[in-house]
Design a protein around this motif. Structure first.
Motif, PDB file in Angstrom:
ATOM      1  N   VAL A 260       0.872  -1.171   0.000  1.00 45.44           N
ATOM      2  CA  VAL A 260       0.000   0.000   0.000  1.00 45.44           C
ATOM      3  C   VAL A 260       0.905   1.215   0.000  1.00 45.44           C
ATOM      4  N   ILE A 263      -1.641   5.928   0.500  1.00 47.05           N
ATOM      5  CA  ILE A 263      -3.082   5.926   0.340  1.00 47.05           C
ATOM      6  C   ILE A 263      -3.692   6.985   1.257  1.00 47.05           C
ATOM      7  N   VAL A 299      -8.103   0.752   1.663  1.00 44.21           N
ATOM      8  CA  VAL A 299      -7.406  -0.307   0.933  1.00 44.21           C
ATOM      9  C   VAL A 299      -8.421  -1.205   0.217  1.00 44.21           C
ATOM     10  N   ARG A 305     -10.912   6.865  -2.522  1.00 44.35           N
ATOM     11  CA  ARG A 305      -9.537   7.275  -2.250  1.00 44.35           C
ATOM     12  C   ARG A 305      -9.244   8.632  -2.864  1.00 44.35           C
ATOM     13  N   VAL A 310      -2.596   0.469  -4.437  1.00 41.90           N
ATOM     14  CA  VAL A 310      -2.602  -0.802  -3.725  1.00 41.90           C
ATOM     15  C   VAL A 310      -2.154  -1.852  -4.725  1.00 41.90           C
ATOM     16  N   ASP A 320     -10.991   0.989  -7.489  1.00 49.80           N
ATOM     17  CA  ASP A 320     -11.158   0.906  -6.045  1.00 49.80           C
ATOM     18  C   ASP A 320     -12.628   0.768  -5.663  1.00 49.80           C
ATOM     19  N   SER A 325     -11.814  -5.285  -5.502  1.00 37.85           N
ATOM     20  CA  SER A 325     -10.860  -5.780  -4.523  1.00 37.85           C
ATOM     21  C   SER A 325     -11.027  -7.284  -4.338  1.00 37.85           C
TER      22      SER A 325
END
Lengths: 508, 316
Positions: A260, A263, A299, A305, A310, A320, A325
């Motif tokens: 990461v 972020i 994350v 974000r 990531v 994101d 994810s």
């Protein structure tokens, strides 16, 4: 001087947790008394009992020698006890004066006497030195000013005891100073102030005496704060025996799995970077509000974000959002199981396969046999105690619900990074160690695991490495060999001195 | 708990009550249990029944749609006008489906993407769409030119009118969609806990748009059948339909708080509404009283549901 507020053998239990046991201490008239302790030490419960919001199982509260029998917040008001919570209880669309009179407006036959309404308030505000116009709407005030109004409300109600729960958590340093001088004036008037804070500097600046709670018990009581040191308080906060219920064992760590970089998001403005290796359990510790959950949600893509990347196994994940994810192998077991984790009213099976069912549903048509088999497999594997997979998830205990959420992600297969926020909050001891065992097994299979916890012993017990967060930043990165309670806790406690320089820097 | 109570408050309580009521009515009301009356009854609930299929999804996902009545009228109107203009019934049908789907999609996008409350959004589109129907027809009914358009509603298959078949088909299809597909299960999940579903990887916004789009399409089908039955496009058709449909769903145990729905319940709810009206007609009860009775039935059903969930809560 005599004792004005006294707690006598207060105990309070919730299902599965003894929040307070036999806590007794007293506070002198006109004293500012600090109340400290780790998360879960019992401070909030004590404040709730004092406020009349909850009643103690045993024990009693005495004010000025008189035993109190109140059963509601209203009763506590009448006894002169007012608790000011972090979430303020003002009506934004009403004026300051209206808020201060709320519930008992002056006037005749339902017509409000406006003159008295503002007149009395301006006098009162001047008296205690609060510089706020009584005729403006609360919505137009800053957080600090609202806090003042809240305190003024307590004074208007002739409060004899005012409890403040983390009052400076959202104040700038200048606002905090104004608050402190107000507290000084109240002290001079003889009001008892119970001051809950994590910030040692504030405690030393304000308090005359101090009580430290630990695991629901009285850890220390200092009638004179000038005789204690900062280090002493920290060891009183943590000084517990660490039993080895964690079952941690050495694992071999592989290559970097999660990375990461820088972020950040709306609730986490300072960029954060870290990485986790295959087979590693990385613990995130910090006080409530330190930004750990916000970090995990960023994350995972649960919140938008502002920037940062990531990557998993060296591949950067561009999108994101939770579905992305999950497809890239990053999953999150959220902090608040009830609101963000389980789907109430639906079965264990549906809760478990909510994401993974797409794998056995050609054209979106679910194969019920495969779905049932998958649910049964993970019910057995994770030892979820239930008569049937069709049971409504709400009927399960916290530990079993957490296992279902874990099952939700394990049934995905291909999960590479598991983030778990407060893995054992509200879970009994037996289920706790089962959940730790599951985490060790997953790590041994090469998963990278991020554990977020407010319980220091838990993080120290199960993590291979700890990142300490404090006020939205990473304050320390400590390998297991160097774990030390005091060092970790000291890193987690905010430092007013630093906060001052920072907020000044931001102003410029 | 006594066994009677258990039966009434259990999962199938509504079905039991319905069966009992049906039995009582069959034995006491003359001309009720005849083929002619039964078909008439079913035909009278076709519009409600069809629209209730998607309203069930809407409510199950914690949403709400007040625009269905207007959409039914508008798409019926469009079907008639388009087929009159082009001379092709098929083109009329396609135009109606496009319009209905469009209204639904607009609802869905405004609600899910712009995060406007569903009640407010559909209250607005309900009026806008009704207005469009009135503007298009200048407030008058539009007659059907091609008599074969009537055949949509008049034709029979195995002695049963086509609209009833369509309704039955919808019941089966949407029952399957709810219970056996990812779409249905996700609908129930987002109604049960939208934030948990989002974090579990369900694309909640897209789901909601699809549900509303589907609702619009289904309204168009209902609108076409209604226009065919009343042999014209009526801009004032199906007023108040939204409330009847929501009543039927609630009667059928669909939770307004989302997360709970069953096709069988909705079917029973629709039939209860139909039977109540039918029986009152057979007994020559003035139409004014029918409103009161319908309201009372709805209230009783909700109270029963409340009893049932508190009984379930005690068991847990």
């Amino acid at each position: 001087m005599q004792d004005f507020l006294e707690f006598r053998t207060i105990s309070k239990g919730y299902p599965g947790v003894q929040a307070l046991s036999n806590v007794s201490f007293s506070v002198r008239k006109g004293a500012v008394h600090g109340l400290m302790g780790e998360n879960g030490a019992g401070k909030s419960t004590l404040i709730r009992v004092l406020s009349g919001d909850q009643s103690a199982d045993t024990g009693e509260i005495l004010i000025d020698g008189a035993q109190q029998h109140y059963r509601s917040v209203r009763d506590a008001f009448h006894a002169g006890v007012i608790v000011i919570h972090q979430e303020l209880q003002l009506v934004p669309e009403l004026t300051v004066a209206e808020n201060l009179w709320l519930g008992r407006f002056p006037g005749k036959a339902g017509v409000i006497d406006r003159q008295q309404l503002t007149g009395v308030v301006s006098k009162k505000l001047a008296e205690i030195g609060i510089d706020v116009d009584p005729s403006v709407k609360v919505a137009s005030l800053s957080i600090g000013e609202r806090q003042m109004v809240e305190i003024a409300k307590a004074v208007m109600l002739d409060a004899r005891v005012i409890a403040l729960d983390e009052p400076t958590s959202s104040l700038s340093s200048r606002e905090s100073e104004i608050l402190f001088s107000l507290i000084d004036r109240l002290r001079a008037n003889g009001t008892v102030i119970l001051y809950v804070s994590h910030r040692l500097d504030e405690i030393f600046r304000l308090c005359d005496s101090l009580t430290v709670l630990r695991d629901g018990k009285l850890a220390a009581h200092h009638p004179d704060i000038s005789k204690v040191t900062r280090d002493q308080i920290i060891s009183e906060m943590v000084g517990r025996e660490i039993a080895n219920i964690w079952g941690w064992r050495e694992r071999s760590l592989g290559q970097e799995r999660l990375r990461v970089e820088n972020i950040s998001g709306a609730k986490l403005r300072h960029p954060i970077s870290f990485s986790v290796r295959r087979g590693e359990i990385l613990g995130f510790f910090g006080l409530i509000g330190a930004g750990r959950s916000e970090m995990a949600r960023l994350v995972y893509g649960a919140d938008a974000r502002n920037g940062g990347t990531v990557s998993v196994d060296g591949v950067t994940i561009t999108a994101d959002s939770p579905p992305h994810s999950i497809r890239s192998g990053i999953v999150l077991c959220p902090e608040d199981r009830k609101f963000d984790g389980i789907v109430q009213g639906r079965s264990i099976e549906e809760n478990m396969t909510i994401s993974s069912r797409r794998h056995f549903s050609p054209f979106g048509i679910i194969n019920p046999k495969k779905e049932g088999a998958l649910a049964d497999k993970f019910i057995a594997k994770l030892r979820v105690r239930t008569p049937s997979r069709r049971q409504d998830i709400i009927n399960l205990s916290g530990g079993n619900q957490q296992k279902v959420i874990l099952g939700r992600w394990l049934s995905e297969e291909g999960v590479k990074v598991l983030m778990i926020d407060e893995p054992t909050r509200g879970i009994d001891v037996g289920a706790k160690s089962e959940i730790y065992e599951i985490l060790y097994e997953l790590a041994a299979d090469g998963m990278a695991i991020v554990v977020i916890s407010s319980e220091l012993p838990e993080v120290m017990g199960i993590a291979d490495r700890i990142m300490v967060m404090c006020e939205g930043r990473i304050a320390a990165d400590i390998p297991r060999a160097e774990f030390d309670e005091r060092r970790i806790l000291a890193a987690a406690l905010p430092d007013v001195q630093n906060a001052n320089t920072l907020s000044h820097a931001q102003v410029r | 708990m006594t066994s009677l109570k258990k039966l009434l408050l259990g999962e199938q309580g509504l079905v039991v009550i319905f069966a009992l009521a049906f039995l009582v009515v069959s034995l006491t009301v003359p001309n009720f249990l005849t083929e002619r009356n039964m078909l008439g009854l079913l035909q009278s609930v076709v519009t409600i029944g069809i629209v209730a299929c998607t309203m069930m999804f809407c409510l199950a996902s914690r949403d709400f749609d007040l625009s269905v009545g207007s959409t039914v009228a508008f798409s019926g109107m469009v079907a008639v006008m388009a087929s009159n203009a082009t001379g092709s019934i098929l083109l009329g049908l396609v135009a109606a489906l496009i319009c209905g789907g469009l209204v639904g999609t607009v609802n869905g996008v405004v609600i899910a993407r712009f995060r406007i409350n569903a009640l407010i959004t559909t209250l607005a589109t309900m009026q806008i769409v009704r207005g469009l129907a009135l503007i298009a027809s200048d407030g008058r009914a539009v007659g059907i030119n091609d008599p074969s358009f009537y055949q949509l509603a008049l034709s029979r298959f195995l002695g049963i009118p086509t609209p009833i078949w369509v309704m039955a088909l919808f019941f089966v299809a949407f029952g399957f969609l709810l219970n056996r597909t990812v779409f249905g299960k996700n609908t129930l999940a987002i109604g049960g806990n939208p934030e948990a579903s989002r974090l579990a990887g369900v694309d909640v916004a897209r789901m909601r748009i699809w549900i509303f789009a589907l609702q619009g399409l289904v309204c168009a089908v209902a609108g076409v059948l209604l226009a065919s039955r009343i042999t014209s496009g009526q801009p004032n058709a199906a007023t108040g339909l939204e409330l009847s449909v929501i009543s039927a769903c609630v009667l059928g145990g669909v939770s307004l708080a989302g997360g709970r729905a069953a096709m069988t319940g909705v079917i029973v709810g629709v039939l209860i509404m139909g039977i109540a009206e039918n029986v009152m007609n057979l007994l020559n009860i003035q139409a004014f009283y029918q409103y009161v009775v319908r309201g009372l039935i709805l209230l009783m059903a909700v109270l029963l549901d409340n009893l049932r969930s508190s009984a379930a809560g005690r068991r847990a």
